[in-house]
Design a protein around this motif. Structure first.
Motif, PDB file in Angstrom:
ATOM      1  N   ALA A 167       0.817  -1.212   0.000  1.00  0.00           N
ATOM      2  CA  ALA A 167       0.000   0.000   0.000  1.00  0.00           C
ATOM      3  C   ALA A 167       0.852   1.264   0.000  1.00  0.00           C
ATOM      4  CB  ALA A 167      -0.949  -0.009   1.198  1.00  0.00           C
ATOM      5  N   LEU A 168       1.845   1.359   0.869  1.00  0.00           N
ATOM      6  CA  LEU A 168       2.659   2.571   0.954  1.00  0.00           C
ATOM      7  C   LEU A 168       3.527   2.770  -0.290  1.00  0.00           C
ATOM      8  CD1 LEU A 168       3.512   5.032   2.584  1.00  0.00           C
ATOM      9  CD2 LEU A 168       5.271   3.605   3.627  1.00  0.00           C
ATOM     10  N   PRO A 169       4.278   1.765  -0.754  1.00  0.00           N
ATOM     11  CA  PRO A 169       5.076   2.005  -1.956  1.00  0.00           C
ATOM     12  C   PRO A 169       4.238   2.346  -3.191  1.00  0.00           C
ATOM     13  CG  PRO A 169       5.811  -0.004  -0.885  1.00  0.00           C
ATOM     14  CD  PRO A 169       4.582   0.455  -0.179  1.00  0.00           C
ATOM     15  N   LEU A 170       3.093   1.689  -3.344  1.00  0.00           N
ATOM     16  CA  LEU A 170       2.260   1.992  -4.507  1.00  0.00           C
ATOM     17  C   LEU A 170       1.650   3.388  -4.410  1.00  0.00           C
ATOM     18  CD1 LEU A 170       0.497  -1.403  -5.242  1.00  0.00           C
ATOM     19  CD2 LEU A 170       2.391  -0.325  -6.463  1.00  0.00           C
ATOM     20  N   SER A 171       1.269   3.806  -3.212  1.00  0.00           N
ATOM     21  CA  SER A 171       0.738   5.165  -3.071  1.00  0.00           C
ATOM     22  C   SER A 171       1.840   6.197  -3.319  1.00  0.00           C
ATOM     23  CB  SER A 171       0.102   5.362  -1.700  1.00  0.00           C
ATOM     24  OG  SER A 171       1.069   5.250  -0.684  1.00  0.00           O
ATOM     25  N   MET A 172       3.075   5.885  -2.920  1.00  0.00           N
ATOM     26  CA  MET A 172       4.196   6.780  -3.240  1.00  0.00           C
ATOM     27  C   MET A 172       4.372   6.903  -4.752  1.00  0.00           C
ATOM     28  SD  MET A 172       7.075   5.574  -0.471  1.00  0.00           S
ATOM     29  CE  MET A 172       8.404   6.299  -1.408  1.00  0.00           C
ATOM     30  N   ALA A 173       4.353   5.767  -5.445  1.00  0.00           N
ATOM     31  CA  ALA A 173       4.558   5.781  -6.894  1.00  0.00           C
ATOM     32  C   ALA A 173       3.425   6.530  -7.597  1.00  0.00           C
ATOM     33  CB  ALA A 173       4.666   4.355  -7.427  1.00  0.00           C
TER      34      ALA A 173
END
Length: 78
Positions: A33-39
């Protein structure tokens, strides 16, 4: 008093495997969730950051690397 060993039914084994799979998918989605929201945030604001134009690029690259790192845990050994 005698204790009988009862073999689990095949349906019980399938249910346990389903629970393990569901738990794995839930944890994978949680860790992604966090890495994809960052991207996605980096992609959305790639051209629109007036203060520091490189921040969206850092978010994009960091999100992609984080998602790949979480998706392939055997790559963390390197």
């Amino acid at each position: 008093m005698h204790v009988r060993c009862v073999q689990p039914a095949s349906g019980h084994h399938r249910m346990t495997q389903l629970n393990v799979t569901a738990c794995f998918v839930f944890l994978l989605c949680t860790f992604l969730a966090l890495p994809l929201s960052m991207a996605f945030t980096g992609m959305k604001f790639l051209e629109d950051c007036p203060i520091q134009p490189l921040i969206p690029l850092y978010l994009l690259v960091g999100g992609i690397i984080g998602a790949l790192k979480n998706s392939f845990p055997e790559a963390q050994r390197c």
